[in-house]
Every structure is written in C-alpha cells, then in structure tokens.
Design a protein around this motif. Structure first.
Motif, PDB file in Angstrom:
ATOM      1  N   LYS A 222      49.254   6.362  15.369  1.00 45.81           N
ATOM      2  CA  LYS A 222      47.946   6.053  16.345  1.00 45.81           C
ATOM      3  C   LYS A 222      47.223   7.390  16.535  1.00 45.81           C
ATOM      4  O   LYS A 222      45.755   7.352  16.127  1.00 45.81           O
ATOM      5  N   ILE A 223      47.858   8.559  16.532  1.00 39.57           N
ATOM      6  CA  ILE A 223      47.060   9.866  16.332  1.00 39.57           C
ATOM      7  C   ILE A 223      46.605   9.917  15.020  1.00 39.57           C
ATOM      8  O   ILE A 223      45.504  10.559  14.885  1.00 39.57           O
ATOM      9  N   ALA A 224      47.105   9.715  13.995  1.00 35.23           N
ATOM     10  CA  ALA A 224      46.603   9.767  12.700  1.00 35.23           C
ATOM     11  C   ALA A 224      45.515   8.931  12.338  1.00 35.23           C
ATOM     12  O   ALA A 224      45.110   8.947  11.244  1.00 35.23           O
ATOM     13  N   GLY A 225      45.247   8.045  13.335  1.00 34.33           N
ATOM     14  CA  GLY A 225      44.127   7.011  13.314  1.00 34.33           C
ATOM     15  C   GLY A 225      44.189   5.811  12.405  1.00 34.33           C
ATOM     16  O   GLY A 225      43.510   5.208  11.870  1.00 34.33           O
ATOM     17  N   VAL A 226      45.820   5.495  11.995  1.00 34.96           N
ATOM     18  CA  VAL A 226      45.843   4.231  11.363  1.00 34.96           C
ATOM     19  C   VAL A 226      45.831   3.105  12.524  1.00 34.96           C
ATOM     20  O   VAL A 226      46.455   2.973  13.648  1.00 34.96           O
TER      21      VAL A 226
ATOM     22  N   GLN D 218      49.112  12.910  27.705  1.00 39.56           N
ATOM     23  CA  GLN D 218      49.140  13.816  26.414  1.00 39.56           C
ATOM     24  C   GLN D 218      49.052  13.091  25.131  1.00 39.56           C
ATOM     25  O   GLN D 218      48.465  13.268  24.139  1.00 39.56           O
ATOM     26  N   ILE D 219      49.462  11.804  24.935  1.00 43.22           N
ATOM     27  CA  ILE D 219      49.681  10.778  23.899  1.00 43.22           C
ATOM     28  C   ILE D 219      48.336  10.262  23.935  1.00 43.22           C
ATOM     29  O   ILE D 219      47.561  10.088  22.609  1.00 43.22           O
ATOM     30  N   ASN D 220      47.703   9.652  24.931  1.00 40.34           N
ATOM     31  CA  ASN D 220      46.409   8.955  24.915  1.00 40.34           C
ATOM     32  C   ASN D 220      45.334  10.057  24.338  1.00 40.34           C
ATOM     33  O   ASN D 220      44.274   9.579  23.585  1.00 40.34           O
ATOM     34  N   ARG D 221      45.469  11.195  24.766  1.00 34.10           N
ATOM     35  CA  ARG D 221      44.240  12.026  24.543  1.00 34.10           C
ATOM     36  C   ARG D 221      44.408  12.397  23.137  1.00 34.10           C
ATOM     37  O   ARG D 221      43.370  12.555  22.302  1.00 34.10           O
ATOM     38  N   LYS D 222      45.524  12.537  22.420  1.00 37.46           N
ATOM     39  CA  LYS D 222      45.838  12.836  21.051  1.00 37.46           C
ATOM     40  C   LYS D 222      45.358  11.582  20.418  1.00 37.46           C
ATOM     41  O   LYS D 222      44.619  11.889  19.190  1.00 37.46           O
ATOM     42  N   ILE D 223      45.451  10.413  20.803  1.00 32.34           N
ATOM     43  CA  ILE D 223      44.997   9.205  19.977  1.00 32.34           C
ATOM     44  C   ILE D 223      43.545   9.183  20.092  1.00 32.34           C
ATOM     45  O   ILE D 223      42.904   8.820  19.199  1.00 32.34           O
ATOM     46  N   ALA D 224      43.000   9.473  21.400  1.00 34.07           N
ATOM     47  CA  ALA D 224      41.572   9.806  21.427  1.00 34.07           C
ATOM     48  C   ALA D 224      40.938  10.737  20.717  1.00 34.07           C
ATOM     49  O   ALA D 224      39.917  10.718  20.743  1.00 34.07           O
ATOM     50  N   GLY D 225      41.625  11.390  20.111  1.00 34.63           N
ATOM     51  CA  GLY D 225      41.052  12.449  19.259  1.00 34.63           C
ATOM     52  C   GLY D 225      40.646  13.883  19.874  1.00 34.63           C
ATOM     53  O   GLY D 225      40.113  14.438  19.425  1.00 34.63           O
TER      54      GLY D 225
END
Lengths: 226, 226, 226, 226, 226, 226, 226, 226
Positions: A222-226, D218-225
């Motif tokens: 998800k972080i990698a945008g997949v 922490q996870i949400n913000r990384k996913i949100a870029g």
C-alpha cells in the motif's frame, strides 16, 4: 456468482476462492494439522483453479507427498513453506526482516518467504540482538530505508523496542519460542513486545512469522502505491 | 577500527570480536538452536581469531562434529559445555557452588565450569538441601570463605535463603526445573528465590547455570582485584 | 553469648542483634504489615542497643508515629524509607542507579537510599530508557565507572539488557510494577530481565529496590576492599 | 549538535527533543505515574521549545493543574488525553476506529484522538460487535475505504478477526479490559486477537489505544504519501 | 436391589450398571489411562450385562486388543471412539456439529459420534470459520434448523459467538487445542468462548468432544420429546 | 557423634543416616533424576549401614540395574517403588486409600506402598468417584474406620471434599495429573482440593503419592500410639 | 430422625445440626460474604439449639451487630473470629503454631484460636523465619514436643520445610498472602510448600488459618486419645 | 425492512431491534460500563419501541437515575437487575437454581431472575453444597423434576458434578468468585466444573448468572414445547 465460484466444497474444507478478490491476496494453507490426503486435495484444487497458494508449517514429508501429485510445488525447509506459484508476482517496495539471534532464523525465514510470495522485496538482517548492540547500529541506516520492519526475537525479545525507537517506519514484532526456563516458550518475549514503550510497534502471535510477513507485505504494497 | 575488526559477519551470525575488550571476557555460544554447520563455522572463526570461546547447552553429537574440524575443543558432558581454550586463563579468588539435591548437579556443573573457564577457582558443595540441614551446617564455615556463593536448587528452592541468612557474601540463586507437579518446571523454585526475605541474594533464569557462573566470576574477580 | 545477646524477644518479633556480626550489616525492618505499636517497639529496641536500622515500605503516617517516640529517625518519602543512624557509616566505592522512566524513580530511590545507608556512594541516572537510546549512550561512559550498576525498569524492562551488553561491571536488574494491561504488575519486566541474553545481570523481585540496594552495596564494598 | 539540543535534562526526566527529527512525530507523555509538578515542568519545556506534545492517561485533576501554568493545553475526558498544539497539523488519509461495545469507547477515543493529533482523519464505528453482526455488515463497505482499521474489543475480542476477514487493509487490534470473570482484565481478548486465523491483523497491549492510534497514523500517512 | 445389581466390582473399577436407569443413558469409558487388560474386562462385563457402551480417546491398538475378545466392538479412528452396540438406538431430532477449521475435525467427530451413539441425528458443517465468513452464511439457514448446535474451534475460537448471535437454538462450544504459541494448547479458545457476549452459548473442557456430544444429545432428545 | 555417623559423603550425595533418629523413619530416595551408578552407590551404602530404604518414581530399568548389585531389593511396577527391607516393620493402625477413577491408581499405589513400608495397614477403595456417588456411599462406613484417609483424584478432584464432609478422620488429598485440556496436568484438581469448604482436609503436591503415604503413616502411627 | 433435626432451613442457608454427630465437631460459619441479618439468624439458631459455633473472617462491625442480639458472643480482632461457647470444651494435647514473620500473625491467630475453640492447647512461636535461623533453632526442642505443628509463612514460605526436616510430628503448612511483586498474593509461598522435599508436611489454602487449626486439632485430639 | 427497523443508532450504541425476531428473545443490556446518560437513552429507546428489556450488573444508583425518566422500570438489588416489562411473558416449564453456599446467592438470583424474565418458572435450592451433602440428598428428588438445572458454586465448585451424576436433565454450572487465596477469584471453581467427569454439564463464565439463566430458559422453553 454462485457458491461454487466463491469457494470449493471439499467436505473437510471449503476453499475460499473469492478471497483473492475480497482480500487482495491468494489463500494460505496451515499444514500442521492436515493429513497428506487433505493437502493433496487442497493443492490440486488451487492448481485447477489457476491460483497461487502458500502452505505454512509444512514438513519435508508433507512436501514430498504433494510433490508426487503436483510437480510445480516448491519447498523451503528453513521456513517450512510450500509454494505453488502459477501466476508470477511482481515484487514492490522493501521490507527489512531482523533477528535477535541465530535461533530465530526459521521464523524470520517464514516471514521473509511469505512477504516475498505475496509481492515484497525483503532484506535480511540476522543476529543483531541487544547483547552486542553495535552490530545493530552498523545496520540501522539500511534498516531505516525499508517501508516496514519485522523484528523477530526470542528470550527477552528487546530487539523490536530498540529498533522502533530509532526509525520512523512501522515495526511488526514477532516473539519466538527460543529460550528456556522462564521464557515459557515465547511468553516472555511476547510480553516484552506488548509492553514496549516504543510506540509504532505492533505484535503477532509467538512464532507467527507468516502473519508478520503477510501484514508487512500488505502495508508495504500500500505504501508502494500498489 | 573498522567493522571487520569489531565483529565477523557469517550471514546467520555476527561474531562479537570487540566483546572481550568491551566486556572483559570472551564470547559464549548458546548451542541449543544451532546446526552443526553453524557451530563449526563459529568455532573456526574464533580459533582463527585466537580467541577462547565457550559453548553451552551442547550435546555430545554437536561436540563430536565440531571436534572433527577443531581438534582443540573439549567437552564436559555433565555440564553440557564445549570449550576452546587458546589463551590460558589464571584462576583467581574463590566461588562456592552448592546444590540442594543430586538432580541439580548438571546445572551446578554448568555454573562451575563457566566460572572456571572465565577465571575463578570453584569449590563444590553438593546435596546439602534443607531436608537434612545438618549437612549444610557442617559445611557453612567453608562456604563462608568464598567471595561469591552460587545456590542451585529445584523443587521448593529454599537453599539460597538459608545460606544467604548465614553469610556475608553475595549469593546468586539458580532455580532448576527438577521436580514435578506444581513445581511447574522450575517456576516454584524461581518464585521462592525471588521472594526470599534473606537480602543479599539475586536470581537468574531457571536452569541458567551459565549466567550464574558468568556473573559470579565477574564479581569474584573484581573482589580479587583483577 | 546467651540468647538475650543474640536476639531480643518482643513476642510478635525477635530482633536479630547478632546479625551485624554474622552478616556484616545491621537489620532492616519491612514496615508494610506492621502496626505503629510494633514499629515503635522495634525501633526503640534498636536505639537502646545502639544499632542503626532501616525501615522500608514505610508510610509517612508510620514515620510520624515513630518520630513521636524516637526523635532521631529520618524519613525519605520518595523512597518510603525510615532510617535511624546512630553509628556513622563511611561510604565507599560507587554504585550507579539507572531508571528506564520517571515512574520507576520511587523504586530506584529505595535502592539508592538503601545502598547509601549501608555504605556506598550512589550516582543516579534517571529516565534513560530504550525508547530514546541516545540518552543512555550519553551517560554510558560514566555508568561504566561504577563498581555495580542497578537497572530499574517497568513495562518491557529492556534497560538492564542494553546496559549489561555495554559494560563489564555486574548489573542487578529490578523490574517495577509500572505499566498496565499485559505488564501484569511487573511480570512482563521480570520475565524480560530473567531471559536476558546479556550475561552478567542478575535479578531481584518486582519493586524490590531494597534487595537491589543491599546486594549492590555488599558487592561494591567487597570490591572496594572493605 | 550538542546534548542540550538533543534532549532537555530535567533530572527526573530527559525530554527527547531530537525525536521529531528521528521518528517523524513529536513526543508523548505517559501521565499515569507522574506528579503534577513533573507534568508542569515537562509541558512547559515543550512549550518553550515550540513543540506539540500529547499526554495520555491523564486525569482531569492533572489537566487542571497544568492548565494553571500553560493556558494552551486542552483536555478530552473520554480519552483521558491532554494536548498542547503549537504547530498546526494537516490531517491526511483515513483511519476507521471500530468498537465491539459501548464500554470499549474510552480506549477507542484514546486511539482516535492520538491518530488525529499526529495527523490522520478518523471515522468512528462504535458498538458493532459480533453478537449482532448485521450492524457490522451495514458498515463494512465504509470501513473498507479506510487505509488502516483499528478494532477495539473486550470480552471475547472477536471483532478484529471478523473485520480482518472481510477487508484488504491492515487491521490493528486493541484488546480492552472490559469484561469480568475469566476475561482476566483483558487477557482473554488479547489471546483471541493474537490467535486470530485472519491474517493481516496485528495487536497492541491491553487498553493501549495510544499505540494503536500512533501506529495506525504512521501507516496511514505513509500510505497517503506523506 | 443389592449392590451387585447396581455396579460390578472389578477391583480397579466399579461399573455403574444402575446408571442407565438413573441418568437415562449407558456408561462411557475413558480409555486414555487404562491398560488393555482393564479395557477387556470392562467391555466384557458390559457385554455380559447386555449393555451398550462407548469408549472415548481410544487408540487403534487398544481397539485391536479388545476386538480379539469381543468381536462386536467397532472403531472410528478419526473420533478415536470404540462402541459396543448391543441394543439398537433410535435416533431422534437433529444436532448440527460445526468446525472452524479442518484441524478441529477429530474433536468434532468425537462429539458427533457420541451424539449418534446416544440417539441423535447429526449433520456436519466443517471448515466454516470466521476468516471466510461467507462460508458460514451459506450454511446458517440449515444450521438454524437443528435443535442444538455444537461449535468446535481452536485458535481464536470465535466461531461459537458468531453462530450464537444468529440462531435461537442453544449452542455448546468446544475449544480445541489446535494452534500454537499463545493459543496455549486451547486456553485462548476456551477463554474466548467463556467470555462471549453472545448469550445462549455454554462451554465444555478443551478437546472434550465427548461431553459436548453427550450434553447436546441429552438436550436434543428432551426437545424431541423422548 | 562425628559426621561420618550422621551422614555418608558420596560426593554427589550425602546420605542422611541420622534421619531415622531425628525423624523417626528411614530415608527415601527420589530416583527420577539419578543415574544408575548413583542409585547403586546409594542403595549399597544403606545396605551396608543396615538401614531400610525406599526409592520412589523408579523405572523398571533402574530397578534391574540395582538388582544386579543388591539382590534384596524389590520392585512394585504399578507404584514405581523400589524397597530394601532389612529390618522388618510391624504394621499398626489403618489407612484408607481411595481413588476417584482407575487412572489414579498408580499414584494411589505409591501412597499405599509408602504407608505400608513405613508401618501402616492400608485398605484400598478404588474407582469410587463422584460421577457414580452410590459406589462411595456403599463403602463410606468402612472408610470411616480408618485413622487417616488418603483421597486420590484427578480431573475435577472433588472426591476429597465429599469424603471429608462425611467422616471425622483427617483426610490427605492427592491431586493427580490425570485429565486433559484445562485440567492443566493436575492444576485443576489441586485448586479444587485447596479450596474445599470441607475442613479437615490437607493437600500435597500433584502426583505426590509418596508424601501422602508418608504423612498419613506418621499420623496413623501416632494415633495408634506408636 | 427427621430433617428438622438434621438441619435447620433458613432459606438462604441450611444449618447442619447433624454435623457434630457426623464429624465430631460443631459447625463453623464463613462470615465474609454474609449480611448482618443472615449472621444474626445463623448465630441465633445455633444458640437456640444449644450448640457452640465459630465464625471466621468476621469484621468488628459484624461482631457488633451480632452482639446486640446475642450477648454471649466473643470476638478476637487479630484472628477475626467470633465465638459462641455454650458448652465448655476441655483442651487436650498440644499444637505448636509458628510464623516466619510478624506479618503472618493474623493468620496464625486464626489457626490458633480455631484449634483452641475445638479443644487443643496451643503454644505460639512467632517471627522465627529462615532469615535469622538461630531464632528457630533456639525453639526447636520445644516445638518438637507438640503433637502437631502449624507453620505459617508468606514470601518464600520456607519455614515449613525447615521445621519438617527437624521433627517427627506432622506439619501443616499455611501459605500467607504477605509479600509483594512475584509473591503473587501467596502463590509463591503455596508453591514452595507444595514442592517441599521435606516429607511429612501437608498444605492448606493461602491464608486458610481456619482449616489448618481445624485439621491440626482433629489430629492432635486423636493422638491425645480423645 | 431498512436499517432503522433493524437497529436504532444512538452513536455510542446500536440497539438490536431485530434481535427478538432473530433470536427469539428481547435484548439485554450490560450496565456495568455504561454512564447514566447512556442507560437512560437505551431504556427510553426500548420503551418507545414497545420492547421488554433487562439490564444486568446494575447498581441501585443506576436504577434510581433511570427510574426518574422511565417509571415502569423495576429493580432487584440482590440480583442487580433492572427490568422493563411492557409485554407480559407467560412462564413455562421449570428450572432448578441451586447454590453451594449462601455467598453464591447473588449470582444465583441473577440467573433465576433472568430465566423468569425470559419466561421460565424457577425453583430455588440454596446452601446445599457438598460439605453437608445430606442437605442436597433431601432435595434431589425435587431437583430431578426440573427440565434444566443451574448449579452455582464458588470455592471448590463441586456442586455441579455431584448433581449431574444423579439426574438426567442438562446441568449448567456457574462458577462464582466466592472464596480467597488460591480460589483466584473463581478460577478454581471454573476449572473444577470444566474438568468434571460427570457428563451432561456445561459451563459459563465466572459469575455469569445472566448467561446461565438465558441458556437454561432457552433450553427449558424448547423442552416445554414453546
């Protein structure tokens, strides 16, 4: 869609074919309590369906029996994992898998192989536990680059706390049953990890490398945008 | 000094060569979860480095495999300890190692051999538990002469408390997993020792003769002025 | 010597006057389960005998009642300790008392005051836990100078392991009941400490600052050659 | 940079000013074991430094005392949280916070407020536990939209497993101490969550809404870029 | 009636012949701790008396030895059950036996075979656990028709709660020892079931399929008006 | 008397020859953790001394090895007991040994044989547990005649309470590890017995038939006026 | 005899009037969970019946309320015991009640007063625990004279083992909840006592002075030939 | 039917209006963790809907606050239960509620009142525990007549086993937290009940009179043909 599409009824098991659509990833099979006959039926059904599948906690004997019927399966003995990879998976992002000691490696491999199977790049950092902390410090700048970090440790289980305090990525801690006496088969490491004062770390069951790998992959992709 | 000097990277393990400088003593290897191949690599690396090394919880089979490659290793079966002694160590001071019963001897030997390996003289007092307390009283004047006392006991684990109440040396108590039923594999002895009202006694993990021997040696040698 | 010299019979208690000779240090009184009346009788008897005495886990109310009868007693509220110091004690050597967090300070103070009462110099290093490990590293060179180190920590209790891995002095770890949920009132920290892979650390009961201070002092003074 | 920049020495505490740089987020203060005087010093130091800070497990009394000295602090009673917000935070992405019952709301609020403080949008889904599972099914399509899901539940703690089996986002499960008898103050819910067969769920300590909120953010913000 | 009629004295055992009259059903024999010789004597006595009897937790070896002497006995390996059926039993009503996973099947079979032996019709619903909850939903209308439902599950053990929340029949939950790590050999599933917020579910011992089958049969037959 | 008279020093053990005088009965040897070599030396020393001795938890293999050197030893396989009877013992009074089930018999035999060895008459009442309570009631008038009653039971362990409520003799309860699941290897029976509301019953360790037999004999012989 | 003679029906309780005949001693009332109203009814019924009765774990408030209605009741605050003595009891034989520390005295008094109420002479030996073992040795010759010994101890609970190893009378050990941290409210002392290697000691529930006193009295009076 | 018909959204709670249709009985409210304001909203919503509702573990203060707004509510202090009975319920069949002691009555009343609220006749048999077993035997013929039996007991918790062994109706056992020391707040009774060898008994959570009453009613009414 009717039920035959959603899952396959094997009597002793109902294979969740809809899973990939619903959860984003193919199913996993917990091999520990299954007979050879059951495993062969399960892997055959997935093969027929054209699905990838991963089997955890599998013995070499179980693998050999399945192999007789489904030639495409592969086995990793250290991680006790059987995989059937029909559709290729493109690996994305990066996960760091760290262990406190050498004894924790089998569980770390279960995590690493799971994450790779589901689509993550994995870098391994083994034997960097707290009794010789300079070994961890030498690697910390590399570890920081990962999207997600898996910390695998038995005995006192402090590795996860130390790493978490030095990074800004999410950390998933895996207690292992390595140890003796009052380690109570991993309970000590589990409690250490749950009570960490280093926020940003979450925990999975003792020796559950599979769930750590699965969860880390899910976050990483998800972080990698997949 | 670069990293290659500080530790040796074996992939599955990182050998802590700086340890002797930092902590005063050479490294110890926990053999229980290691493969023969791993142990041979580890002992070879230490030999190459010219370091002494001690391996704990080692089986006779592990020893035999290592022996094939490194002729200098020695094995003590009772204490399950492999040693590689390249640099001679001069023994200083005196440690008393006591057991409650005969069944506690293997853990006591692990403690005694460890303390000797790291540089202490050790005197053994076995089977002096509380059910026949006159046996302890006969020995107490000798025990008092030691700089540090190690009390090893399973079942009810009262030995440490009794000794501590009669001496002015520090006592390190080692609970053992000897017993059955509600001994819960050493938990009973561990709790007894932690809750002792005889101050001056500290405790190590169940069956952890190694840490008791290491800690006692460290204190003994400092008292002996090393 | 007759019994009247060896201990004083108070009915509810037998004061161990021979202790100082046998064990090297005066007696300590566990105040928690004693009535005011009992405490007054005990402290009076020691005063009469000309002995120093230390009372642990004492409330301010208990202190106030004793103070009415024995003006020489002093109280430290943070460490919950009452002392009666008739014979002056010369402090020797040095002990470092470290805490993981701010909440661990009361137990650390119990340890520090005990060690000072029995004759050690103490230096305090508070709030240097693993979640911000650079704070510990800034102090480690000073901590290394101590003869003995006391590491006080609750929650995950990893402080002791980290320190032990970086020093060559004996470490006494004190788990505290600070934490909540699965800390189980200190059990988590206790198990962490018992299962540490950093050898050279021994452990005392949860919240037992007194025994840590007593044991550390005993070792420190022997190292200091007293 | 010297130490004064890296942390502020208050004697009883060392404030980790470097944290925001190292870990990405400002520090949090665990108020439960701190005196009013300590809290006032800590919040004042952060204010002086121009840092945001969050205090968890704070009582209304603690808040009132701090408020007298630092007017900018705010308090949320349900979540027992004090915040000092000097620099505004832009909220990104979306976290779903779910509870099994009404009694779990205080812990859920701790999680939600923490996630909001550190920069996430939060949507709350309360009282959707498994005894009336249609309530969960009505909301599941909305819950699926969140980047991260927090599942808060006491008693049997099955909520997290059910949700995890129906979504493809990472789930963080928080066991609560709600229940009685053999719930053993949250142990039952903790074990349920650790043993879930629904992979993709990780767990935090009993009642640790703060860590759940921190990790999810922490996870949400990384996913949100971010 | 004299004692010889009420029970048969075998020395090592006293067979409860009055049981059928008092409790409504013939006796069951727990085979696990009995010698072959004891089992042969017991089964022979029941045969002589003309009573049906069921033996639980029996190995294939035990069965083979008994079979040599009493040809009428039958064995079900999956459920580890030996039966001697002299008087035919008419099956009444309907019980649904459900499992969370494939590994729970042996315990489910013990329950199902027991219920059938004592006079109930049983329908099996296997592998319908919460990680793929649509499999349960497909079956729930059929499950609802049963007079009594048995829910067998290991690991997190949530199956019983989910079913109970959707039906109006009594549910008997059986925790199994399937799982690892913090499942603690079924303790996790047991606690989940005891703490369920779905009222109408009661619980039996870990892996006790026999008691679940017995109790369900007893309730089912009363509902069926027998 | 010098030490050689009080005990014999074997290095690994110190045999308590004074015991018979001090405690009234000869010594017992816990065979479980001893090597054959150790056992032969111990039994030989007692034989030389002319003392009776009893060995508990002995395997048939241990017995066979000892038998080669000391022809007088005898073995009871059910109770796992080796005896060397040089001086004849006159049996006095009467002890009742009762079991709940057939599986409890080995522990009951350990108790019974111990009591007989030390000088009591024993009457056995086996398989009179609470699931068919009329079997107990048939025997209760005989059981009442004993000076001391031993109640041996696993699983729920209720036997002791029921008997104690119906007699006026002291009852010693022995929990056994018979059972499965939440019996937790005898913990359940132990707790039941400790929490009995039937006063007059005391408890020994799980599976400790030896101590039950020893204690019962000691009381019985004093009541019998020996 | 009809039921009205065997017990009195109070609705909330059924008073066991036949007990004295069946068990040899009058009934005891556990006051802890009873209302004042219930206690008054119970004590009144016994008075009416002309029976002695003892109430344990009674508060001073409960006593005061009962006293208003039944003037003959007496209260011992230290042992928390209410007695109604209508028929005088002649005391026989001798029981020694020993404690490890001063904090154990309330439980010891409960035991002593119970034994006296039911007809034994009691001699008290308080504060003779193992940390100053010469205090015990001074008294051991007197203690040996008792028919039965009660050993009351908290914390590590070693007192019972030490005494048992030096006497030939039966010892009943009472663990107390005195202690903190890993004493786990008496669990540590309980386990110590259950695992004692000094045979001839049996154990009662934590803090159960009443059962210890009752059981000791029962044995003592039988030895004394009553 | 839309969601507003299936449940009512209160924000902090979602009231399950469909429940009565789905599960056969109206909803129950666990009052322990709810605020007065929440309870008033919940009871008002049910009243508005015309539904009966039962609140468990309610304090007198909670009741008084609700009473101010909804005059129809009633309170039973012994069972801590609030009821709102808008639609009359016809009672069918018969349930026997038994207790071991007087202290178990509050939980028994919770069970009895719950069963009555949902539509069963209840007969109470209190204080018939195993220490005076003739009291149980006097009542057993009446108890046998009930369709379902609830056995409520703390301490050793043996009541359920004894009853189950004598009847042919299903028994639901409720362990209570009555007791002290190693009763561990009901754990002892819980384990006893789970490990009963008397088949036909199932168990609910410690102190969960509500679930026992609910489950017994459900079974009773089905047997009664409702």
């Amino acid at each position: 869609m009717n039920n035959t599409d959603k899952y396959k009824e094997l009597g002793f098991a109902k294979l969740d074919f809809e899973r990939s659509k619903r959860r984003g990833y193919p199913e996993a099979v917990f091999c520990e309590c299954k007979t050879n006959e059951q495993l062969i039926k399960i892997f055959s059904a997935f093969k027929e369906q054209g699905s990838n599948v991963i089997g955890t906690r599998a013995t070499i004997e179980q693998y050999n029996e399945i192999k007789k019927h489904i030639n495409e399966v592969e086995y990793n003995e250290k991680g006790r994992i059987i995989t059937l990879t029909i559709k290729p998976i493109e690996k994305k992002g990066e996960i760091a898998v760290c262990t406190g000691g050498t004894g924790d490696i089998p569980i770390a491999e279960e995590a690493a192989l799971t994450a790779e199977f589901f689509g993550s790049n994995v870098i391994r950092y083994y034997d960097i536990g707290v009794s010789g902390i300079h070994r961890l410090f030498d690697k910390i700048d590399d570890i920081r680059k990962a999207n997600v970090i898996i910390a695998v440790a038995g005995m006192e289980g402090a590795l996860g706390s130390i790493i978490t305090g030095m990074v800004n990525s999410p950390v998933i801690a895996v207690p292992t049953s390595i140890g003796y006496g009052s380690s109570f088969k991993g309970l000590s490491a589990l409690l250490t990890m749950l009570n960490s004062c280093a926020e940003g770390m979450t925990v999975v069951n003792i020796d559950n490398g599979f769930n750590a790998g699965y969860s880390a992959n899910q976050i990483n992709r998800k972080i990698a945008g997949v």
